[in-house]
Design a protein around this motif. Structure first.
Motif, PDB file in Angstrom:
ATOM      1  N   UNK A   1     -11.769  25.391  27.157  1.00  0.00           N
ATOM      2  CA  UNK A   1     -11.427  25.826  25.805  1.00  0.00           C
ATOM      3  C   UNK A   1     -10.379  26.922  25.913  1.00  0.00           C
ATOM      4  N   UNK A   2      -9.329  26.833  25.098  1.00  0.00           N
ATOM      5  CA  UNK A   2      -8.238  27.800  25.219  1.00  0.00           C
ATOM      6  C   UNK A   2      -8.697  29.231  24.959  1.00  0.00           C
ATOM      7  N   UNK A   3      -9.806  29.387  24.253  1.00  0.00           N
ATOM      8  CA  UNK A   3     -10.308  30.739  23.975  1.00  0.00           C
ATOM      9  C   UNK A   3     -10.821  31.417  25.233  1.00  0.00           C
ATOM     10  N   UNK A   4     -11.069  30.637  26.303  1.00  0.00           N
ATOM     11  CA  UNK A   4     -11.561  31.184  27.568  1.00  0.00           C
ATOM     12  C   UNK A   4     -10.436  31.456  28.571  1.00  0.00           C
ATOM     13  N   UNK A   5      -9.206  31.227  28.132  1.00  0.00           N
ATOM     14  CA  UNK A   5      -8.057  31.431  29.011  1.00  0.00           C
ATOM     15  C   UNK A   5      -7.331  32.711  28.595  1.00  0.00           C
ATOM     16  N   UNK A   6      -7.322  33.746  29.440  1.00  0.00           N
ATOM     17  CA  UNK A   6      -6.662  35.007  29.078  1.00  0.00           C
ATOM     18  C   UNK A   6      -5.141  34.846  29.020  1.00  0.00           C
ATOM     19  N   UNK A   7      -4.514  35.735  28.299  1.00  0.00           N
ATOM     20  CA  UNK A   7      -3.057  35.676  28.136  1.00  0.00           C
ATOM     21  C   UNK A   7      -2.319  35.748  29.464  1.00  0.00           C
ATOM     22  N   UNK A   8      -2.930  36.384  30.463  1.00  0.00           N
ATOM     23  CA  UNK A   8      -2.267  36.567  31.756  1.00  0.00           C
ATOM     24  C   UNK A   8      -2.249  35.308  32.613  1.00  0.00           C
ATOM     25  N   UNK A   9      -3.022  34.290  32.241  1.00  0.00           N
ATOM     26  CA  UNK A   9      -3.094  33.065  33.037  1.00  0.00           C
ATOM     27  C   UNK A   9      -1.845  32.211  32.861  1.00  0.00           C
ATOM     28  N   UNK A  10      -1.358  31.571  33.943  1.00  0.00           N
ATOM     29  CA  UNK A  10      -0.190  30.688  33.820  1.00  0.00           C
ATOM     30  C   UNK A  10      -0.456  29.454  32.978  1.00  0.00           C
ATOM     31  N   UNK A  11      -1.730  29.124  32.702  1.00  0.00           N
ATOM     32  CA  UNK A  11      -2.017  27.978  31.848  1.00  0.00           C
ATOM     33  C   UNK A  11      -2.368  28.406  30.425  1.00  0.00           C
ATOM     34  N   UNK A  12      -2.221  29.682  30.129  1.00  0.00           N
ATOM     35  CA  UNK A  12      -2.494  30.173  28.787  1.00  0.00           C
ATOM     36  C   UNK A  12      -1.479  29.641  27.797  1.00  0.00           C
ATOM     37  N   UNK A  13      -1.949  29.209  26.634  1.00  0.00           N
ATOM     38  CA  UNK A  13      -1.035  28.730  25.597  1.00  0.00           C
ATOM     39  C   UNK A  13      -0.114  29.849  25.140  1.00  0.00           C
ATOM     40  N   UNK A  14      -0.651  31.051  25.012  1.00  0.00           N
ATOM     41  CA  UNK A  14       0.175  32.181  24.587  1.00  0.00           C
ATOM     42  C   UNK A  14       1.207  32.523  25.649  1.00  0.00           C
ATOM     43  N   UNK A  15       0.825  32.341  26.902  1.00  0.00           N
ATOM     44  CA  UNK A  15       1.725  32.675  28.003  1.00  0.00           C
ATOM     45  C   UNK A  15       2.945  31.768  28.034  1.00  0.00           C
ATOM     46  N   UNK A  16       2.793  30.540  27.572  1.00  0.00           N
ATOM     47  CA  UNK A  16       3.888  29.580  27.603  1.00  0.00           C
ATOM     48  C   UNK A  16       4.341  29.167  26.209  1.00  0.00           C
TER      49      UNK A  16
END
Length: 263
Positions: free
Chosen positions: A135-150
């Motif tokens: 779930x995208x809510x479990x992916x922090x902004x710092x992760x390379x697979x984060x939606x916000x990051x990309x």
């Protein structure tokens, strides 16, 4: 400064994430999209008076509510292709890491699916032949697979760091950007660039409708061996159809892979 091969790979991948905006927007925000291009006379006058920075910011802002396809190329055969509809919160992206393998991502709403193939899969603990779900809510902004990051909107924000921005043609721009402001650039890439990361030369092009069609960062000019990363954008406004993988091909994202991705 000459960059060793491993650093080049990390640098190129970071630049691909940066230039591509290869995830989808999870903010749920929407706006009037490309329909605003049919502007009244007063708006047209304002647009004509806008400077290069305002023109590029307006071009990048279209990622927020207009579907688009893109292709990315970088040094060493590293590249990717994808499509995104940020308003619908759907996207897909394939990153080709050459002989190291590839990584495929799909986002459908809150569901993020990732498949790693080749040597890359074993290196980061990917489930071979399976789509790994989180779930995208479990992916922090710092992760390379984060939606916000990309998120392409993040690239739009990067343009605000541009300096020496000038127009080289009716729809052509050049300047430098501070890539230390991008969450997509990893620590190894920034270390390889050093202080020069604050002034990476770039060029950009738009079409007659003000859509971004090309964005290139010339890393080679500041770090020999890093090459140039180029993103091209097409099919603005064309529907993007991204579906979740079949349930039989989906597993929960393994802990080892999550750790490798910082998720």
């Amino acid at each position: 400064m000459t960059i060793r091969r491993p650093a080049v790979a990390g640098l190129a991948l970071g630049a691909i994430l940066l230039a591509g905006g290869c995830g989808s927007d999870d903010s749920g925000n929407s706006s009037s999209g490309t329909q605003t291009s049919a502007a009244p006379v007063a708006t047209t006058t304002t647009a004509a008076a806008a400077g290069p920075a305002e023109e590029l910011q307006a071009a990048y802002a279209k990622f927020a509510d207009t579907p688009v396809k893109f292709k990315l190329t970088s040094i060493g055969g590293i590249g990717g292709t994808g499509a995104i509809d940020a308003k619908a919160r759907t996207s897909e992206f394939t990153t080709d890491m050459g002989s190291s393998g590839s990584m495929l991502t799909r986002q459908v709403g809150n569901d993020l699916y990732v498949k790693a193939e080749g040597q890359l899969a074993s290196a980061v603990g990917g489930a071979e032949g399976k789509w790994m779900h989180i779930d995208v809510s479990h992916v922090p902004d710092s992760s390379p697979i984060s939606a916000k990051n990309t998120d392409p909107a993040g690239t739009a924000k990067l343009i605000t760091t541009a300096s020496g921005l000038t127009k080289t043609g009716e729809h052509a721009f050049k300047g430098t950007v501070d890539v230390t402001k991008s969450p997509s650039m990893n620590a190894a890439a920034l270390k390889a660039l050093g202080a020069k990361a604050k002034a990476v030369p770039f060029t950009a092009e738009t079409d007659d409708q003000g859509n971004l069609t090309k964005f290139s960062m010339n890393l080679e000019s500041i770090a020999p061996g890093a090459g140039e990363t180029t993103a091209t954008y097409s099919d603005w406004g064309a529907p993007v159809d991204v579906q979740a993988p079949p349930a039989a091909e989906v597993v929960d994202m393994p802990a080892k892979f999550r750790k490798a991705m910082g998720a």
